[in-house]
Design a protein around this motif. Structure first.
Motif, PDB file in Angstrom:
ATOM      1  N   SER A 154      80.757  -4.185  31.445  1.00 54.53           N
ATOM      2  CA  SER A 154      82.029  -3.499  31.290  1.00 54.53           C
ATOM      3  C   SER A 154      82.818  -3.698  32.575  1.00 54.53           C
ATOM      4  O   SER A 154      82.311  -3.399  33.663  1.00 54.53           O
ATOM      5  CB  SER A 154      81.805  -2.006  31.022  1.00 54.53           C
ATOM      6  OG  SER A 154      83.041  -1.333  30.880  1.00 54.53           O
ATOM      7  N   VAL A 155      84.028  -4.213  32.455  1.00 56.95           N
ATOM      8  CA  VAL A 155      84.844  -4.510  33.621  1.00 56.95           C
ATOM      9  C   VAL A 155      86.265  -4.037  33.395  1.00 56.95           C
ATOM     10  O   VAL A 155      86.716  -3.907  32.244  1.00 56.95           O
ATOM     11  CB  VAL A 155      84.861  -6.031  33.926  1.00 56.95           C
ATOM     12  CG1 VAL A 155      83.450  -6.540  34.186  1.00 56.95           C
ATOM     13  CG2 VAL A 155      85.518  -6.806  32.811  1.00 56.95           C
ATOM     14  N   PRO A 156      87.006  -3.752  34.469  1.00 57.60           N
ATOM     15  CA  PRO A 156      88.414  -3.411  34.306  1.00 57.60           C
ATOM     16  C   PRO A 156      89.240  -4.674  34.069  1.00 57.60           C
ATOM     17  O   PRO A 156      88.869  -5.788  34.502  1.00 57.60           O
ATOM     18  CB  PRO A 156      88.779  -2.766  35.649  1.00 57.60           C
ATOM     19  CG  PRO A 156      87.798  -3.338  36.610  1.00 57.60           C
ATOM     20  CD  PRO A 156      86.552  -3.604  35.857  1.00 57.60           C
ATOM     21  N   GLU A 157      90.332  -4.502  33.398  1.00 61.03           N
ATOM     22  CA  GLU A 157      91.221  -5.620  33.099  1.00 61.03           C
ATOM     23  C   GLU A 157      91.636  -6.345  34.372  1.00 61.03           C
ATOM     24  O   GLU A 157      91.870  -5.737  35.407  1.00 61.03           O
ATOM     25  CB  GLU A 157      92.462  -5.092  32.365  1.00 61.03           C
ATOM     26  CG  GLU A 157      93.463  -6.152  31.962  1.00 61.03           C
ATOM     27  CD  GLU A 157      94.636  -5.556  31.183  1.00 61.03           C
ATOM     28  OE1 GLU A 157      94.680  -4.307  31.027  1.00 61.03           O
ATOM     29  OE2 GLU A 157      95.501  -6.334  30.735  1.00 61.03           O
ATOM     30  N   LEU A 211      80.615  -7.878  26.069  1.00 55.69           N
ATOM     31  CA  LEU A 211      81.603  -7.649  27.115  1.00 55.69           C
ATOM     32  C   LEU A 211      82.649  -6.643  26.658  1.00 55.69           C
ATOM     33  O   LEU A 211      83.188  -6.759  25.554  1.00 55.69           O
ATOM     34  CB  LEU A 211      82.297  -8.958  27.482  1.00 55.69           C
ATOM     35  CG  LEU A 211      83.487  -8.874  28.437  1.00 55.69           C
ATOM     36  CD1 LEU A 211      83.055  -8.380  29.808  1.00 55.69           C
ATOM     37  CD2 LEU A 211      84.197 -10.219  28.533  1.00 55.69           C
ATOM     38  N   GLN A 212      82.919  -5.685  27.506  1.00 53.14           N
ATOM     39  CA  GLN A 212      84.026  -4.753  27.265  1.00 53.14           C
ATOM     40  C   GLN A 212      84.969  -4.827  28.453  1.00 53.14           C
ATOM     41  O   GLN A 212      84.558  -4.629  29.598  1.00 53.14           O
ATOM     42  CB  GLN A 212      83.524  -3.317  27.097  1.00 53.14           C
ATOM     43  CG  GLN A 212      84.636  -2.326  26.792  1.00 53.14           C
ATOM     44  CD  GLN A 212      84.145  -0.887  26.705  1.00 53.14           C
ATOM     45  OE1 GLN A 212      83.177  -0.516  27.341  1.00 53.14           O
ATOM     46  NE2 GLN A 212      84.824  -0.090  25.915  1.00 53.14           N
ATOM     47  N   VAL A 213      86.215  -5.139  28.177  1.00 50.95           N
ATOM     48  CA  VAL A 213      87.250  -5.177  29.206  1.00 50.95           C
ATOM     49  C   VAL A 213      88.152  -3.975  29.001  1.00 50.95           C
ATOM     50  O   VAL A 213      88.838  -3.870  27.976  1.00 50.95           O
ATOM     51  CB  VAL A 213      88.057  -6.490  29.149  1.00 50.95           C
ATOM     52  CG1 VAL A 213      89.106  -6.499  30.260  1.00 50.95           C
ATOM     53  CG2 VAL A 213      87.144  -7.694  29.267  1.00 50.95           C
ATOM     54  N   LYS A 214      88.183  -3.107  29.977  1.00 48.90           N
ATOM     55  CA  LYS A 214      88.933  -1.859  29.842  1.00 48.90           C
ATOM     56  C   LYS A 214      90.353  -2.015  30.369  1.00 48.90           C
ATOM     57  O   LYS A 214      90.550  -2.588  31.450  1.00 48.90           O
ATOM     58  CB  LYS A 214      88.217  -0.746  30.595  1.00 48.90           C
ATOM     59  CG  LYS A 214      86.848  -0.419  30.050  1.00 48.90           C
ATOM     60  CD  LYS A 214      86.190   0.694  30.853  1.00 48.90           C
ATOM     61  CE  LYS A 214      84.828   1.036  30.285  1.00 48.90           C
ATOM     62  NZ  LYS A 214      84.149   2.097  31.075  1.00 48.90           N
ATOM     63  N   PRO A 215      91.335  -1.504  29.605  1.00 52.13           N
ATOM     64  CA  PRO A 215      92.736  -1.613  30.058  1.00 52.13           C
ATOM     65  C   PRO A 215      92.978  -0.833  31.351  1.00 52.13           C
ATOM     66  O   PRO A 215      92.283   0.155  31.627  1.00 52.13           O
ATOM     67  CB  PRO A 215      93.537  -0.997  28.899  1.00 52.13           C
ATOM     68  CG  PRO A 215      92.598  -0.900  27.763  1.00 52.13           C
ATOM     69  CD  PRO A 215      91.207  -0.851  28.313  1.00 52.13           C
TER      70      PRO A 215
END
Lengths: 113, 116
Positions: free
Chosen positions: A12-15, A109-113
């Motif tokens: 999980s990462v920030p945009e 993968l999760q990309v957080k706004p």
């Protein structure tokens, strides 16, 4: 027997962050390695294919590398976006008289706004 | 046309039903494949056809019966399935150059099967 391992299992990462997904395989006698994207409940979309004689392939923000001798491949995603959220699978096509692809377990993968 | 088309997208069936999954490609590929993918698992090969002949059966139970009526079509006939057969069934195609391992597979979107 060929085995493919992907690390990490989830990420999980920030945009906007650049990230690397890893794939390793036990038998270096491969014909090619492919990275796929799979959205939940959907089929496989091929992202990049690296032939055994190649070192890397690029498509837009994606770059895949292959080091056959060490049994490793990486998928680099630059400037990640929420739309990149998906499961990424690597698969190798090994020597032998079959069309069988051996898949890793995938990295979600999760990309957080 | 660079696509592999699978129908239906979703299928719900009882354990006594007989149903079929269909796969079609018009890329001139002579090898076609069925893969099975359980939830949160990678795809696993079931069958490979080359020039309309079955070349690989990965010890799949006989309740799954593949058929390749011509070079563009691949069917998977389903009969007396079990709830544990619920999965995403993926079809793929490729050229059939030698060595086989060098061929690049193109996958369809899959058929989501639920067995009640």
């Amino acid at each position: 027997k060929q085995e493919v391992t992907q690390i990490p299992a989830a990420l999980s990462v920030p945009e906007g962050e650049n990230l690397v997904l890893n794939c390793s395989f036990t038998d270096s006698a491969i014909y090619n390695l492919q990275w796929f994207r799979q959205d939940p409940g959907k089929g496989l979309t091929s992202l990049l294919l690296i032939q055994s004689s190649q070192r890397e392939q690029t498509s837009g923000r994606l770059n895949a590398s292959l080091d056959k001798s060490s049994g490793r491949s990486t998928l680099y995603i630059a400037a990640s976006q929420p739309g990149d959220s998906a499961t990424y699978l690597c698969a190798v096509s090994s020597s032998g008289n079959t069309g069988k692809l051996i898949f890793g377990q995938g990295t979600t993968l999760q990309v957080k706004p | 046309d660079t696509e592999v088309t699978q129908t239906p997208k979703h299928l719900v069936m009882g354990m006594t039903n007989k149903k079929s999954l269909k796969c079609e490609q018009h890329m001139g590929h002579r090898a076609m494949y069925w893969y099975k993918q359980k939830a949160k698992k990678p795809p696993e090969l079931m069958f490979v056809y080359s020039y309309e002949k079955l070349s690989i059966n990965e010890s799949v139970p006989s309740r799954f019966s593949p058929e390749c009526p011509n070079s563009s079509l691949l069917n998977l006939h389903l009969h007396a399935l079990q709830p544990e057969d619920s999965a995403l069934y993926l079809c793929a195609s490729s050229q059939d150059r030698q060595p086989w391992g060098a061929n690049v597979l193109t996958f369809g979107a899959g058929s989501r099967l639920t067995v009640l």
